[in-house]
Design an enzyme around this catalytic site. Structure first.
Site, PDB file in Angstrom:
ATOM      1  N   CYS A   1     -18.592   1.194  -1.370  1.00  0.00           N
ATOM      2  CA  CYS A   1     -18.185   2.007  -0.221  1.00  0.00           C
ATOM      3  C   CYS A   1     -18.427   3.469  -0.562  1.00  0.00           C
ATOM      4  O   CYS A   1     -19.204   3.778  -1.477  1.00  0.00           O
ATOM      5  CB  CYS A   1     -16.743   1.717   0.198  1.00  0.00           C
ATOM      6  SG  CYS A   1     -15.494   2.130  -1.036  1.00  0.00           S
TER       7      CYS A   1
ATOM      8  N   ASN B   1     -14.898   4.511  -3.237  1.00  0.00           N
ATOM      9  CA  ASN B   1     -14.508   3.472  -4.209  1.00  0.00           C
ATOM     10  C   ASN B   1     -13.012   3.503  -4.510  1.00  0.00           C
ATOM     11  O   ASN B   1     -12.589   3.193  -5.615  1.00  0.00           O
ATOM     12  CB  ASN B   1     -15.321   3.597  -5.519  1.00  0.00           C
ATOM     13  CG  ASN B   1     -15.215   2.391  -6.449  1.00  0.00           C
ATOM     14  OD1 ASN B   1     -15.275   2.526  -7.662  1.00  0.00           O
ATOM     15  ND2 ASN B   1     -15.033   1.205  -5.912  1.00  0.00           N
TER      16      ASN B   1
ATOM     17  N   CYS C   1     -10.701   2.794  -1.423  1.00  0.00           N
ATOM     18  CA  CYS C   1     -10.044   2.051  -0.332  1.00  0.00           C
ATOM     19  C   CYS C   1     -10.667   0.677  -0.114  1.00  0.00           C
ATOM     20  O   CYS C   1     -10.068  -0.352  -0.433  1.00  0.00           O
ATOM     21  CB  CYS C   1     -10.088   2.853   0.970  1.00  0.00           C
ATOM     22  SG  CYS C   1      -9.228   4.432   0.892  1.00  0.00           S
ATOM     23  N   ARG C   2     -11.896   0.645   0.450  1.00  0.00           N
ATOM     24  CA  ARG C   2     -12.454  -0.631   0.893  1.00  0.00           C
ATOM     25  C   ARG C   2     -13.051  -1.464  -0.232  1.00  0.00           C
ATOM     26  O   ARG C   2     -12.731  -2.656  -0.366  1.00  0.00           O
ATOM     27  CB  ARG C   2     -13.535  -0.383   1.966  1.00  0.00           C
ATOM     28  CG  ARG C   2     -12.980   0.139   3.266  1.00  0.00           C
ATOM     29  CD  ARG C   2     -14.064   0.699   4.151  1.00  0.00           C
ATOM     30  NE  ARG C   2     -14.635   1.921   3.580  1.00  0.00           N
ATOM     31  CZ  ARG C   2     -15.664   2.602   4.076  1.00  0.00           C
ATOM     32  NH1 ARG C   2     -16.260   2.147   5.163  1.00  0.00           N
ATOM     33  NH2 ARG C   2     -16.098   3.705   3.516  1.00  0.00           N
ATOM     34  N   SER C   3     -13.949  -0.866  -1.034  1.00  0.00           N
ATOM     35  CA  SER C   3     -14.673  -1.711  -2.004  1.00  0.00           C
ATOM     36  C   SER C   3     -13.775  -2.284  -3.109  1.00  0.00           C
ATOM     37  O   SER C   3     -13.973  -3.438  -3.500  1.00  0.00           O
ATOM     38  CB  SER C   3     -15.916  -1.011  -2.576  1.00  0.00           C
ATOM     39  OG  SER C   3     -15.594   0.160  -3.258  1.00  0.00           O
TER      40      SER C   3
ATOM     41  N   ASP D   1     -13.630   2.593   7.866  1.00  0.00           N
ATOM     42  CA  ASP D   1     -13.060   3.424   6.807  1.00  0.00           C
ATOM     43  C   ASP D   1     -11.588   3.731   7.156  1.00  0.00           C
ATOM     44  O   ASP D   1     -11.311   4.389   8.151  1.00  0.00           O
ATOM     45  CB  ASP D   1     -13.875   4.718   6.728  1.00  0.00           C
ATOM     46  CG  ASP D   1     -13.392   5.634   5.622  1.00  0.00           C
ATOM     47  OD1 ASP D   1     -12.332   5.349   5.026  1.00  0.00           O
ATOM     48  OD2 ASP D   1     -14.073   6.644   5.368  1.00  0.00           O
TER      49      ASP D   1
HETATM   50  P1  4NP Z   1     -13.502   4.285   0.811  1.00  0.00           P
HETATM   51  O1  4NP Z   1     -12.635   5.368   1.638  1.00  0.00           O
HETATM   52  O2  4NP Z   1     -14.934   4.709   0.968  1.00  0.00           O
HETATM   53  O3  4NP Z   1     -13.202   2.997   1.518  1.00  0.00           O
HETATM   54  O4  4NP Z   1     -13.006   4.325  -0.603  1.00  0.00           O
HETATM   55  C1  4NP Z   1     -12.693   6.741   1.408  1.00  0.00           C
HETATM   56  C2  4NP Z   1     -12.100   7.271   0.295  1.00  0.00           C
HETATM   57  C3  4NP Z   1     -12.133   8.641   0.093  1.00  0.00           C
HETATM   58  C4  4NP Z   1     -12.735   9.457   1.017  1.00  0.00           C
HETATM   59  C5  4NP Z   1     -13.348   8.918   2.142  1.00  0.00           C
HETATM   60  C6  4NP Z   1     -13.314   7.544   2.349  1.00  0.00           C
HETATM   61  N1  4NP Z   1     -12.732  10.870   0.821  1.00  0.00           N
HETATM   62  O5  4NP Z   1     -13.232  11.585   1.711  1.00  0.00           O
HETATM   63  O6  4NP Z   1     -12.231  11.337  -0.224  1.00  0.00           O
END
Ligand code: 4NP
Length: 166
Positions: free
Chosen positions: A11, A14, A16-18, A132
């Site tokens: 993602c 790294n 939240c989702r992955s 997201d």
């Molecule tokens: P992820 O979510 O891609 O599912 O881990 C996010 C985590 C952090 C951020 C954006 C999306 N950020 O902007 O820091």
């Protein structure tokens, strides 16, 4: 026969989702009794959260289902293309970033049978993306859990048939 398949969930951050997709998929693999045949990891296309544990909301939702997330955030690198058999993108932007890094580091097109949008394994989906949840509330994380669980079931079935797993 033992196949060692290596799967990398990807993602943006790294956190939240992955890592949630990784933890849930590892649990599905364990439930099927083939943990010795499939290795899972996750990575982000950006370096915002290198070394960080998953977001507390991802950890909380996983814990509600008996899964402990201990992954530490890391950035996708060109070495991952040699290491992992399959790369699984959470959204279209991750998918494009993976393709671009593959092209830059190998000079080749990413093989179509090694890179997937995870949501393509969700029969209930009317979108190609795992949304997201970073700027959302806990309900969005619960939704991501449900999505990656459904996708995981179907992706595992796909792998089992393709690679003659138990
Ligand atoms: P992820 O979510 O891609 O599912 O881990 C996010 C985590 C952090 C951020 C954006 C999306 N950020 O902007 O820091």
């Amino acid at each position: 026969m033992t196949t060692d398949l290596k799967i990398l969930f990807v993602c943006l951050g790294n956190i939240c989702r992955s890592p949630l997709a990784e933890g849930v998929f590892r649990e599905l693999v364990a439930q099927r009794g083939i943990s010795d045949q499939i290795i899972c990891d996750s990575a982000g296309t950006h370096s915002y959260h290198i070394g960080a544990l998953p977001d507390p909301r991802s950890r909380r939702v996983a814990a509600d289902y008996g899964i402990t997330l201990t992954h530490r955030g890391r950035k996708l690198s060109s070495e991952d293309f040699a290491e992992f058999d399959y790369l699984i993108a959470m959204d279209e932007s991750n998918f494009e970033n993976i393709e671009a890094l593959f092209r830059r580091s190998t000079g080749l097109q990413m093989p179509e049978d090694r890179l997937f949008l995870y949501r393509d394994f969700d029969p209930q989906a009317d979108t190609s993306e795992v949304p997201d949840p970073y700027y959302e509330d806990i309900a969005a994380f619960e939704e991501v859990y449900q999505i990656v669980e459904r996708c995981g079931q179907n992706f595992l079935q796909y792998l089992a048939e393709k690679h003659n797993l138990a």
